[in-house]
Design an enzyme around this catalytic site. Structure first.
Site, PDB file in Angstrom:
ATOM      1  N   HIS A 195      -7.985  -8.682   1.539  1.00  0.00           N
ATOM      2  CA  HIS A 195      -7.254  -7.430   1.746  1.00  0.00           C
ATOM      3  C   HIS A 195      -5.917  -7.733   2.405  1.00  0.00           C
ATOM      4  O   HIS A 195      -5.765  -8.743   3.087  1.00  0.00           O
ATOM      5  CB  HIS A 195      -8.080  -6.472   2.607  1.00  0.00           C
ATOM      6  N   GLU A 215       0.826  -1.215   0.000  1.00  0.00           N
ATOM      7  CA  GLU A 215       0.000   0.000   0.000  1.00  0.00           C
ATOM      8  C   GLU A 215       0.857   1.260   0.000  1.00  0.00           C
ATOM      9  O   GLU A 215       0.937   1.993   0.989  1.00  0.00           O
ATOM     10  CB  GLU A 215      -0.975  -0.056   1.176  1.00  0.00           C
ATOM     11  N   GLU A 231      -9.321   3.734   0.988  1.00  0.00           N
ATOM     12  CA  GLU A 231      -9.228   3.932   2.435  1.00  0.00           C
ATOM     13  C   GLU A 231      -8.136   4.957   2.760  1.00  0.00           C
ATOM     14  O   GLU A 231      -8.114   5.521   3.840  1.00  0.00           O
ATOM     15  CB  GLU A 231      -8.952   2.602   3.143  1.00  0.00           C
ATOM     16  N   HIS A 238     -13.415 -11.306   8.069  1.00  0.00           N
ATOM     17  CA  HIS A 238     -12.413 -11.823   9.001  1.00  0.00           C
ATOM     18  C   HIS A 238     -11.204 -10.897   8.979  1.00  0.00           C
ATOM     19  O   HIS A 238     -10.418 -10.939   8.041  1.00  0.00           O
ATOM     20  CB  HIS A 238     -11.933 -13.224   8.568  1.00  0.00           C
ATOM     21  N   GLU A 239     -11.076 -10.057   9.993  1.00  0.00           N
ATOM     22  CA  GLU A 239      -9.858  -9.232  10.101  1.00  0.00           C
ATOM     23  C   GLU A 239      -8.896  -9.969  11.024  1.00  0.00           C
ATOM     24  O   GLU A 239      -9.094 -10.007  12.237  1.00  0.00           O
ATOM     25  CB  GLU A 239     -10.190  -7.842  10.641  1.00  0.00           C
ATOM     26  N   GLU A 287      -7.157  -6.755  -2.554  1.00  0.00           N
ATOM     27  CA  GLU A 287      -6.744  -5.358  -2.462  1.00  0.00           C
ATOM     28  C   GLU A 287      -5.299  -5.336  -2.971  1.00  0.00           C
ATOM     29  O   GLU A 287      -5.068  -5.492  -4.170  1.00  0.00           O
ATOM     30  CB  GLU A 287      -6.888  -4.887  -1.016  1.00  0.00           C
TER      31      GLU A 287
HETATM   32  C1  NOJ Z   1      -7.820  -2.731   6.035  1.00  0.00           C
HETATM   33  C2  NOJ Z   1      -8.730  -3.054   4.896  1.00  0.00           C
HETATM   34  O1  NOJ Z   1      -8.141  -2.698   3.671  1.00  0.00           O
HETATM   35  C3  NOJ Z   1     -10.038  -2.335   5.111  1.00  0.00           C
HETATM   36  O2  NOJ Z   1     -10.883  -2.531   4.010  1.00  0.00           O
HETATM   37  C4  NOJ Z   1     -10.669  -2.817   6.389  1.00  0.00           C
HETATM   38  O3  NOJ Z   1     -11.838  -2.083   6.641  1.00  0.00           O
HETATM   39  C5  NOJ Z   1      -9.710  -2.604   7.571  1.00  0.00           C
HETATM   40  N1  NOJ Z   1      -8.440  -3.172   7.289  1.00  0.00           N
HETATM   41  C6  NOJ Z   1     -10.264  -3.222   8.841  1.00  0.00           C
HETATM   42  O4  NOJ Z   1     -10.371  -4.603   8.683  1.00  0.00           O
HETATM   43 CA    CA Z   2      -5.793  -2.262   3.201  1.00  0.00          CA
END
Ligand code: NOJ
Ligand code: CA
Length: 632
Positions: A420, A145, A445, A348-349, A439
């Site tokens: 992502h 990024e 973002e 799922h983060e 991503e």
């Molecule tokens: C980064 C991701 O790119 C974004 O889309 C997401 O909302 C945040 N992390 C939180 O999980």
């Molecule tokens: Ca991201």
């Protein structure tokens, strides 16, 4: 004693030449009789293996020509047309494929022993250092990024990611990338000790590049070649170098979705539970109703599970993927969505805590599957990932294998993925079509200060050569004081065409679409996520990009254009259209629009066009346009 072997592309324009000496092998690449890659070393270092001499044991070539079909994407049909050569040495087979518009090769290590540790790979790309390249740095905390920067190759410092797009002094456009990245560290590029562009395979924490079972094929090293920047974006060789799918993926479907998402970015809601929690049962139902009214099939819900409290970037080691927050009833929301025919996109983060995620992986996917959820967005925020208790790079062999595990488990459960903070794309979605998007670059973002209008004008020539991207399009709230967007309004619709994604997010809150700009939203509602054909029209790297795409399920065409901080007028003819009359719906920047001073300046109009017509379209500074050509 040296030997020389040449392999020509089917059209004879591209030539790969291998020079074999007992101690080393070198390749060279010629395009239209010009040497574009000079003497470049090829070798890999396998632990505990005394390197045998390069003695060519056998050499064979074959011609291959087939057209295959992709279930979704920018093009339905792709021609896979090349000359293949197999150079057999004791240490490895060098397999080479020469396409009209690319050269690719890989090392195939035979089964002389059960397993091998790859200590290093020495693949050079000896390109004139006076060339310009567009690069993002590798091994950095924000993964892929970063902003693309144009530099001369001789100014390269450290390692950079691929696709690495290059313009030579002779105005040829190249992009170095890889295809079919499995079970191996991803290739980054650096200047080596001899000042030659070369591979730097991402290491594991034990400082080796990969531990593999034999026999083993490395990913394909791929060099795309074109005469112009816009032609480079037509290259589909990456998909040719991947295998067709094994098994039935007829259930896979691309998706457009809204989300409980941007409200968190602009500070109205939070991921974590509390007074302003976004992912509540009530909000989810409201958003499902909104999706129905908007005619958007999917809804993403972030912040629904346990683990977002406090500093989620630090606490993520305890995230629970089967436990909802007390104010969110997943079963109830899922059955409400089903009744309204809305597809939920689960979330799922992992925050990069892969050990924690893998321990719950099966249960987490089962939980969503049991609730009829067919799409999951995953995330790996965090500067590195933790696997087997060790910090590893996202793009190391350990990372590659983890992402692959999720793709294969998802396929088993008939779940489609939007990853992502992913591993970069190398075309594996040809084999695993349930991997709908990623991503893997700076997306919206980063708006609110860290995105320049030029950013989206680099993406098509760099990041998108690795496949589709979830750029999170369609933010209409341009002048929001928390997240000020650096584009015009029309440009937000353009993204749905310019930046392809098998899962395309209309990322703003529903009221922006229903109440503020319903006319422009009509385009977003109609623009497809699956195309039959893509015709890149015009562009230069970092300046602008214009592309036309034909819907896979109708005779309609869609055109999108984006420009950097400079306004410009583009002119193109419509000769790609079929015969007959089309009704053009135009969503254009007004003459006085400007991403800073007048971002909402938009002109929406209709007119009739046919394939002998030419369009002349103005894009404002930081602007863009979207056109639907509806067959009448
Ligand atoms: C980064 C991701 O790119 C974004 O889309 C997401 O909302 C945040 N992390 C939180 O999980
Ligand atoms: Ca991201």
């Amino acid at each position: 004693m040296k030997r020389l072997k040449s392999v020509f592309s089917p059209d004879g324009q591209t030539k790969f030449e291998l020079e074999i000496t007992p101690r080393q092998i070198f390749y060279r690449v010629f395009y239209n009789n010009k040497e574009i890659i000079k003497n470049s070393n090829l070798d890999i270092k396998i632990a505990n293996l005394k390197s045998p001499k390069f003695d060519l044991k056998s050499f064979k070539t074959l011609r291959f020509d087939e057209t295959f079909e992709l279930p979704w994407g920018e093009d339905q049909f792709v021609r896979n047309f090349y000359t293949e050569a197999e150079f057999k040495f004791e240490k490895f087979i060098l397999k080479v494929r020469v396409f009209n518009d690319a050269v690719a090769f890989r090392y195939e290590i035979p089964k002389n022993q059960e397993t091998a540790t790859i200590e290093d790979e020495f693949t050079e790309f000896n390109i004139n250092l006076d060339s310009t390249c567009w690069q993002i740095p590798a091994f950095m905390p924000d993964r892929y990024e970063y902003n693309y920067e144009a530099i001369k190759l001789y100014d390269m410092e450290g390692s950079v990611h691929t696709p690495l797009t290059i313009k030579t002094p002779e105005n040829l456009y190249l992009s170095i990338h890889e295809a079919a990245l499995y079970d191996y560290g991803s290739m980054t590029i650096k200047l080596n000790g001899e000042n030659i562009l070369s591979s730097n395979i991402t290491p594991l924490s034990d400082d080796t590049k990969a531990h593999v079972k034999l026999p083993f094929n490395t990913p394909w090293r791929l060099i795309m070649i074109a005469n112009s920047a816009i032609d480079l974006t037509k290259n589909r060789v990456m998909y040719c170098l991947n295998e067709p799918p094994k098994g039935d993926f007829s259930w896979v479907e691309t998706l457009k979705f809204i989300g409980i998402w941007w409200a968190m970015y602009v500070g109205e809601w939070t991921w974590a539970p509390g007074e302003r929690h976004g992912a509540t049962t009530a909000h989810a139902k409201e958003y499902i109703d909104a999706a129905v009214r908007l005619g958007i099939k999917g809804l993403l819900i972030e912040g629904w599970n346990e683990g977002w409290e406090g500093n989620w970037l630090e606490n993520g080691v305890n995230n629970k993927f089967t436990v909802a927050t007390p104010d969110f009833n997943l079963e109830e929301v899922a059955s409400y969505a089903r009744a309204k025919n809305i597809e939920l996109v689960g979330h799922h983060e992992t925050v990069g805590f892969v050990d924690n995620y893998e321990a719950q992986l099966k249960a987490a996917y089962n939980y969503y599957a049991a609730n009829g959820i067919h799409y999951i967005k995953t995330g790996y925020a965090g500067s590195q990932i933790v696997i087997n208790g060790k910090k590893e790079y996202h793009h190391s062999q350990a990372g590659v294998n983890h992402y692959q595990k999720t793709v294969e488990l998802a396929a088993k459960k008939k779940i489609m993925l939007d990853i992502h903070e992913p591993i970069k794309g190398t075309g594996i979605e040809r084999t695993w079509p349930n991997l709908l998007t990623r991503e893997g670059a700076r997306g919206q973002e980063y708006e609110g200060g860290a995105l320049r209008p030029s950013h989206a004008c680099y993406i098509p020539y760099t990041r998108l050569l690795a496949g589709g991207m979830d750029y999170t399009n369609g933010i209409f709230d341009i002048t929001n004081s928390v997240k000020r967007i650096s584009t015009t309004l029309a440009r937000q619709a353009a993204y749905f065409v310019a930046i392809y994604s098998g899962m395309a997010m209309a990322a703003d809150r529903p009221f922006m679409y229903e109440e503020k700009f319903p006319e422009l939203f009509k385009f977003i509602k109609k623009v497809p996520t699956n195309f039959e054909k893509t015709v890149p029209l015009l562009g230069e790297i970092g300046d602008f990009y214009v592309v036309a795409r034909k819907d896979r399920n109708s005779e309609n065409w869609y055109i999108g254009g984006v420009t950097d901080q400079d306004g410009r007028t583009v002119k193109f003819n419509l000769d790609f259209l079929g015969d007959g009359i089309y009704k053009a719906h135009l969503y254009l920047d007004s003459k006085d629009a400007h991403f800073r001073d007048n971002p909402y300046g938009i002109e929406i109009s209709q007119k009739r066009v046919k394939n002998s017509d030419t369009l002349e379209i103005y894009m404002a500074p930081g602007g863009g346009f979207a056109i639907e050509l509806e067959k009448v």
